[in-house]
Design a protein around this motif. Structure first.
Motif, mmCIF file in Angstrom:
data_model
loop_
_atom_site.group_PDB
_atom_site.id
_atom_site.type_symbol
_atom_site.label_atom_id
_atom_site.label_comp_id
_atom_site.label_asym_id
_atom_site.label_seq_id
_atom_site.Cartn_x
_atom_site.Cartn_y
_atom_site.Cartn_z
ATOM 1 N N HIS A 182 0.804 -1.222 0.000
ATOM 2 C CA HIS A 182 0.000 0.000 0.000
ATOM 3 C C HIS A 182 0.841 1.278 0.000
ATOM 4 N N GLU A 183 2.009 1.232 0.619
ATOM 5 C CA GLU A 183 2.839 2.439 0.630
ATOM 6 C C GLU A 183 3.218 2.847 -0.793
ATOM 7 N N LEU A 184 3.430 1.865 -1.642
ATOM 8 C CA LEU A 184 3.816 2.140 -3.027
ATOM 9 C C LEU A 184 2.681 2.779 -3.800
ATOM 10 N N TRP A 185 1.486 2.127 -3.803
ATOM 11 C CA TRP A 185 0.407 2.678 -4.632
ATOM 12 C C TRP A 185 -0.236 3.926 -4.029
ATOM 13 N N LEU A 186 -0.127 4.101 -2.724
ATOM 14 C CA LEU A 186 -0.611 5.356 -2.134
ATOM 15 C C LEU A 186 0.239 6.534 -2.612
ATOM 16 N N LYS A 187 1.560 6.342 -2.604
ATOM 17 C CA LYS A 187 2.462 7.412 -3.054
ATOM 18 C C LYS A 187 2.339 7.652 -4.549
ATOM 19 N N LEU A 188 2.209 6.578 -5.323
ATOM 20 C CA LEU A 188 2.082 6.721 -6.774
ATOM 21 C C LEU A 188 0.786 7.437 -7.147
ATOM 22 N N GLY A 189 -0.293 7.128 -6.424
ATOM 23 C CA GLY A 189 -1.570 7.782 -6.698
ATOM 24 C C GLY A 189 -1.520 9.280 -6.438
ATOM 25 N N ILE A 190 -0.898 9.661 -5.326
ATOM 26 C CA ILE A 190 -0.751 11.093 -5.013
ATOM 27 C C ILE A 190 0.169 11.763 -6.026
ATOM 28 N N GLN A 191 1.224 11.041 -6.433
ATOM 29 C CA GLN A 191 2.144 11.582 -7.421
ATOM 30 C C GLN A 191 1.452 11.798 -8.759
ATOM 31 N N ASP A 192 0.507 10.923 -9.114
ATOM 32 C CA ASP A 192 -0.244 11.077 -10.356
ATOM 33 C C ASP A 192 -0.999 12.404 -10.373
ATOM 34 N N ILE A 193 -1.626 12.721 -9.239
ATOM 35 C CA ILE A 193 -2.396 13.965 -9.161
ATOM 36 C C ILE A 193 -1.476 15.179 -9.223
ATOM 37 N N LYS A 194 -0.347 15.111 -8.509
ATOM 38 C CA LYS A 194 0.608 16.215 -8.535
ATOM 39 C C LYS A 194 1.149 16.438 -9.949
ATOM 40 N N GLN A 195 1.415 15.341 -10.650
ATOM 41 C CA GLN A 195 1.950 15.430 -11.998
ATOM 42 C C GLN A 195 0.924 16.003 -12.958
ATOM 43 N N ARG A 196 -0.329 15.572 -12.808
ATOM 44 C CA ARG A 196 -1.377 16.030 -13.718
ATOM 45 C C ARG A 196 -1.649 17.516 -13.557
ATOM 46 N N TYR A 197 -1.556 18.023 -12.324
ATOM 47 C CA TYR A 197 -1.884 19.429 -12.079
ATOM 48 C C TYR A 197 -0.653 20.234 -11.680
ATOM 49 N N ARG A 198 0.479 19.841 -12.203
ATOM 50 C CA ARG A 198 1.715 20.569 -11.936
ATOM 51 C C ARG A 198 1.602 21.999 -12.450
ATOM 52 N N ARG A 199 2.034 22.962 -11.635
ATOM 53 C CA ARG A 199 2.009 24.397 -11.936
ATOM 54 C C ARG A 199 0.586 24.963 -12.015
ATOM 55 N N SER A 200 -0.387 24.193 -11.560
ATOM 56 C CA SER A 200 -1.761 24.691 -11.498
ATOM 57 C C SER A 200 -2.029 25.221 -10.094
#
Length: 282
Positions: free
Chosen positions: A31-49
């Motif tokens: 779970h530590e892996l996919w929890l971090k990856l999921g949050i990273q996905d959102i950060k990446q998608r809305y980077r500089r927003s």
């Protein structure tokens, strides 16, 4: 070497139901892996927003307000009664549609990680469901605001929202896993699902209600019964009804539970048969 007569050839360890189930359990344990990856996905998608994922909340709120006001006038239903129905329906629909459409591409989009990262295949599915859950959490802000504008008597029945949401998440896992495997092998499945999801939006009681059809009587009442054939209606109902202060008939729960167990079984069968081939198909 030729197998002696009368002796069965042993199955590959990777092609067993036990191995498929262990993949799901192992993925949940990571779970530590996919929890971090999921949050990273959102950060990446809305980077500089500036607003980040709240853009989805704004878009959903505007869409709900527009559809709710328009169809409340067309169906002559009070806005205070109809707008919560449409809004919560759209919030939950975004999760369902995301699990189906993004689930079809989940393994294709994660080709690099699948080939390089020694993790369970289900990690990518949990990552998707977690990401969609975060979006759902952001959109629930709209529901809170709506309940302040149009107060409802929300009693202990509101707690039914919790098991309803849990079942929705479990179904998101098997949907993404099953369609992810099938769409990885047959690439035409993903665009087909996208078109199907668009069609299902209109035949699912989101911007209309079965109650309205039933009250009209005649053929309209018959169409309301036909609408209940759509399983997505029951998924929406077990979560939406408690959130807007309406009772939930028991048969909705039984239908959802039956679909959940059937779907999990279907996903495990697909994993047993093709899980080890996904890395070659992507």
């Amino acid at each position: 070497m030729t197998q002696p007569p009368g002796k069965e050839v042993p199955k590959s360890d990777s092609m067993t139901f036990t191995a498929a189930w262990k993949d799901l359990v192992r993925g949940a344990g990571q779970h530590e892996l996919w929890l971090k990856l999921g949050i990273q996905d959102i950060k990446q998608r809305y980077r500089r927003s500036v607003l980040g994922p709240f853009w989805i909340t704004i878009a959903t709120g505007v869409m709900a307000a527009a559809l709710g006001l328009l169809y409340s006038m067309l169906f002559q239903i009070p806005v205070g009664e109809f707008l919560p129905h449409v809004t919560v329906g759209l919030i939950l629909w975004n999760f369902i549609a995301g699990a189906i459409k993004e689930g079809a591409n989940i393994f294709i989009d994660n080709e690099g990680l699948i080939k390089q990262l020694p993790s369970a295949l289900s990690v990518h599915v949990y990552r998707l469901v977690w990401r969609q859950t975060l979006f759902l959490g952001h959109n629930l802000i709209i529901w809170v605001v709506l309940m302040l504008i149009f107060p409802r008597s929300l009693g202990l029945e509101l707690l039914l929202f919790i098991p309803g949401l849990f079942l929705l998440l479990v179904n998101g896992v098997w949907v993404a896993m099953f369609f992810g495997i099938v769409a990885t092998r047959f690439r035409d499945v993903a665009p087909l699902l996208e078109a199907l999801v668009q069609l299902l939006f209109y035949v699912t009681p989101i911007v209309w209600t079965t109650k309205t059809l039933t009250q009209q009587g005649g053929d309209a009442a018959s169409r309301a019964k036909i609408a209940e054939i759509n399983p997505l209606y029951h998924y929406l109902e077990i979560v939406r009804a408690p959130m807007i202060g309406e009772p939930v008939a028991a048969y909705h729960w039984w239908i959802v539970l039956a679909c959940t167990f059937a779907g999990l079984g279907l996903a495990i069968v697909a994993m047993r048969q093709w899980r080890f081939r996904v890395s070659y198909w992507v």
